[in-house]
Every structure is written in structure tokens, then in C-alpha cells.
Enzyme design. Structure first.
Site, PDB file in Angstrom:
ATOM      1  N   LYS A 125       6.097 -29.859 -15.980  1.00  0.00           N
ATOM      2  CA  LYS A 125       4.863 -30.635 -16.177  1.00  0.00           C
ATOM      3  C   LYS A 125       3.664 -29.707 -16.386  1.00  0.00           C
ATOM      4  CE  LYS A 125       4.999 -32.671 -12.113  1.00  0.00           C
ATOM      5  NZ  LYS A 125       6.186 -32.051 -11.486  1.00  0.00           N
TER       6      LYS A 125
ATOM      7  N   ARG B 180       1.990 -40.086  -7.266  1.00  0.00           N
ATOM      8  CA  ARG B 180       3.270 -39.687  -6.673  1.00  0.00           C
ATOM      9  C   ARG B 180       3.935 -40.858  -5.945  1.00  0.00           C
ATOM     10  NH1 ARG B 180       2.772 -33.945  -7.363  1.00  0.00           N
ATOM     11  NH2 ARG B 180       4.102 -32.804  -5.983  1.00  0.00           N
TER      12      ARG B 180
ATOM     13  N   ARG C 277      10.774 -18.761  -9.189  1.00  0.00           N
ATOM     14  CA  ARG C 277       9.550 -18.586  -9.994  1.00  0.00           C
ATOM     15  C   ARG C 277       8.438 -17.865  -9.228  1.00  0.00           C
ATOM     16  NH1 ARG C 277       7.293 -24.840 -10.739  1.00  0.00           N
ATOM     17  NH2 ARG C 277       6.793 -25.174  -8.534  1.00  0.00           N
TER      18      ARG C 277
ATOM     19  N   ARG D 106       4.603 -19.442  -4.546  1.00  0.00           N
ATOM     20  CA  ARG D 106       4.068 -20.565  -3.787  1.00  0.00           C
ATOM     21  C   ARG D 106       4.783 -20.677  -2.441  1.00  0.00           C
ATOM     22  NH1 ARG D 106       3.665 -25.681  -7.813  1.00  0.00           N
ATOM     23  NH2 ARG D 106       4.280 -26.661  -5.853  1.00  0.00           N
TER      24      ARG D 106
ATOM     25  N   ARG E 116      10.849 -31.860  -1.206  1.00  0.00           N
ATOM     26  CA  ARG E 116      10.032 -32.353  -2.331  1.00  0.00           C
ATOM     27  C   ARG E 116      10.887 -33.209  -3.275  1.00  0.00           C
ATOM     28  NH1 ARG E 116       8.201 -26.633  -4.113  1.00  0.00           N
ATOM     29  NH2 ARG E 116       7.187 -27.609  -5.893  1.00  0.00           N
TER      30      ARG E 116
END
Ligand code: AMP
Length: 216
Positions: free
Chosen positions: A13, A88, A127, A161, A172
Site C-alpha cells: 500500500k 481499519r 524489510r 519498524r 497485525r
């Protein structure tokens, strides 16, 4: 033109939203980025959000709706926006609808990026970004040309992160499937939902998105 990017963590996204800020001069409104900024600056909202964020749960709808509303008020009326990471859940979807109609704004497209959970785990846990310029990398899929040096700015510090570990990611994903995925039906009923195969290469995803937006 205004749109929502819908999809699980790691679906791409943010990558697509960032690209559209360049190609179509749109504004990316990422609630995750807003919260990370608030946490980095140790604001009241940031302090409140941090433990919830680190567990991979959703922060309160009230905080999110206020953040988005404030940002929308600062935008040029003729500049399109991309809601990235919001709504969300059903309550946020209702609040966004209400807020947009009160501000005289409309929603043109909801883009769903579809990616398998196993692929998301591989993407997200590997990542990281350059601490200086924000260029994104991946331990396996996208290493810098020279180990430890950013291709874009030459920076040598990188960051990950705090919620990109496997435990938080599983939480999540569970939240996504339970609370966010049902929004597909909500926007499908409004006739503005478009699904893209997010497993495809970035260029193919970009092409599919541009076709939907009529931007190719
Ligand atoms: P993201 O950067 O979109 O992956 O979001 C990272 C984390 O920020 C989420 O796991 C939540 O803890 C929080 N967050 C971001 N957007 C929202 C939202 N719309 N509602 C509630 N929590 C959010």
C-alpha cells in the site's frame, strides 16, 4: 481523485501510495506514518499509541479519526488524497464516510491489494529503510548494491519498524482478517472496490493500478 488503499501489512500500500504522490501529485495520508512520527516526537498521542502499536493492535478510533480529519483540512481542494492504512474497521469506515461528506469530499476508488499471509511474513520481517532518506530495502529481496550503503543517498544507518517482528506481524494479520477485510464487502456494495493481485511484481501492480485509475 481520492482513494483508499486496502490490504494487509506488507501488501505494498505504502509503495503504491508513494509512487502516486510522484506520478499524480497526490497526497499520501498514512495513519501508520503519522503514529510513527508522533512516537518519534514523544507526543501525548505517540506515548499513548506506542505499547498498542508494538503489540500489533489497533490504536483507538478516536485518535485515528482526529489525525485524518486534521490532515484533510490542510489539503488543497484540487489535490487528490490517498488514505493508506485507514479505515481499519467498520467504525472507522463509517467515520471516514461521515467526515468526507461533512467536508464536501468524495471517495472515487478503494484499491485492495491481495497477498498471501506467508508471503507477507517473508516481506515484512525482512524489510528495513535508510535512516537518512527512507529508501526501502529487504534482507533477501532488495539489498543495496554495496552492503551497508544506501543506493540513493550513501547513508550508512538503517532502521527497522518496532512492529515488523514475527509476533507483532501475526497479531497485525489477525486484526486485518477479523476487522479490516470485512470492509471489502462494505466498499464492494458501494461499487468502488477494485482488487489487484499484490503477489505480482511491483511494476505489474503499478500497471494494474494505473489502469484502474485511468492514469496509464
Ligand atoms: P501501518 O503502518 O499502516 O502498518 O500501521 C502500523 C500500526 O499503526 C498498526 O498495527 C496499528 O497499531 C497502528 N495503526 C495504523 N493505522 C491505524 C488505524 N487506522 N487504526 C488503528 N490503528 C492504526
Amino acid at each position: 481523485m481520492n482513494l483508499i488503499m486496502l490490504g494487509p501489512p506488507g501488501a505494498g500500500k505504502g509503495t503504491q501510495a508513494q509512487r502516486l504522490t510522484q506520478t499524480l501529485n497526490m497526497v499520501q495520508l498514512s495513519t501508520g506514518d503519522m503514529l510513527r512520527e508522533a512516537m518519534a516526537n514523544e507526543t501525548e498521542i505517540g506515548k499513548q499509541a506506542k505499547p498498542i502499536y508494538d503489540r500489533g493492535e489497533l490504536v483507538s478510533d478516536e485518535i485515528i479519526v482526529d489525525l485524518i480529519s486534521e490532515r484533510l483540512d490542510t489539503l488543497d481542494r484540487d489535490q487528490g488524497f490517498i488514505l493508506d492504512g485507514v479505515p481499519r474497521n467498520a467504525a472507522q469506515a463509517d467515520a471516514v464516510d461521515k467526515m468526507l461528506s461533512e467536508k464536501g469530499l468524495t471517495l472515487d476508488f478503494v484499491i485492495e491489494l491481495d497477498v498471501d499471509d506467508d508471503q507477507l511474513v517473508a516481506r515484512v520481517t525482512g524489510r528495513y529503510t535508510c535512516a537518512k532518506c527512507g529508501t526501502g530495502y529487504h534482507d533477501t529481496f532488495q539489498k543495496p548494491a554495496v552492503d551497508g550503503v544506501c543506493d540513493t543517498c550513501g547513508g550508512t544507518e538503517f532502521k527497522r519498524r518496532s512492529d515488523d517482528n514475527e509476533d507483532a506481524l501475526r497479531a497485525r494479520l489477525a486484526v486485518y482478517h477479523e476487522k479490516t477485510a470485512p470492509l471489502r464487502a462494505y466498499y464492494g456494495d458501494k461499487g468502488i472496490l477494485h482488487k489487484i493481485d499484490g503477489m505480482a511484481a511491483v511494476e505489474a501492480v503499478s500497471g494494474a493500478l494505473d489502469d484502474i485509475l485511468g492514469a496509464s
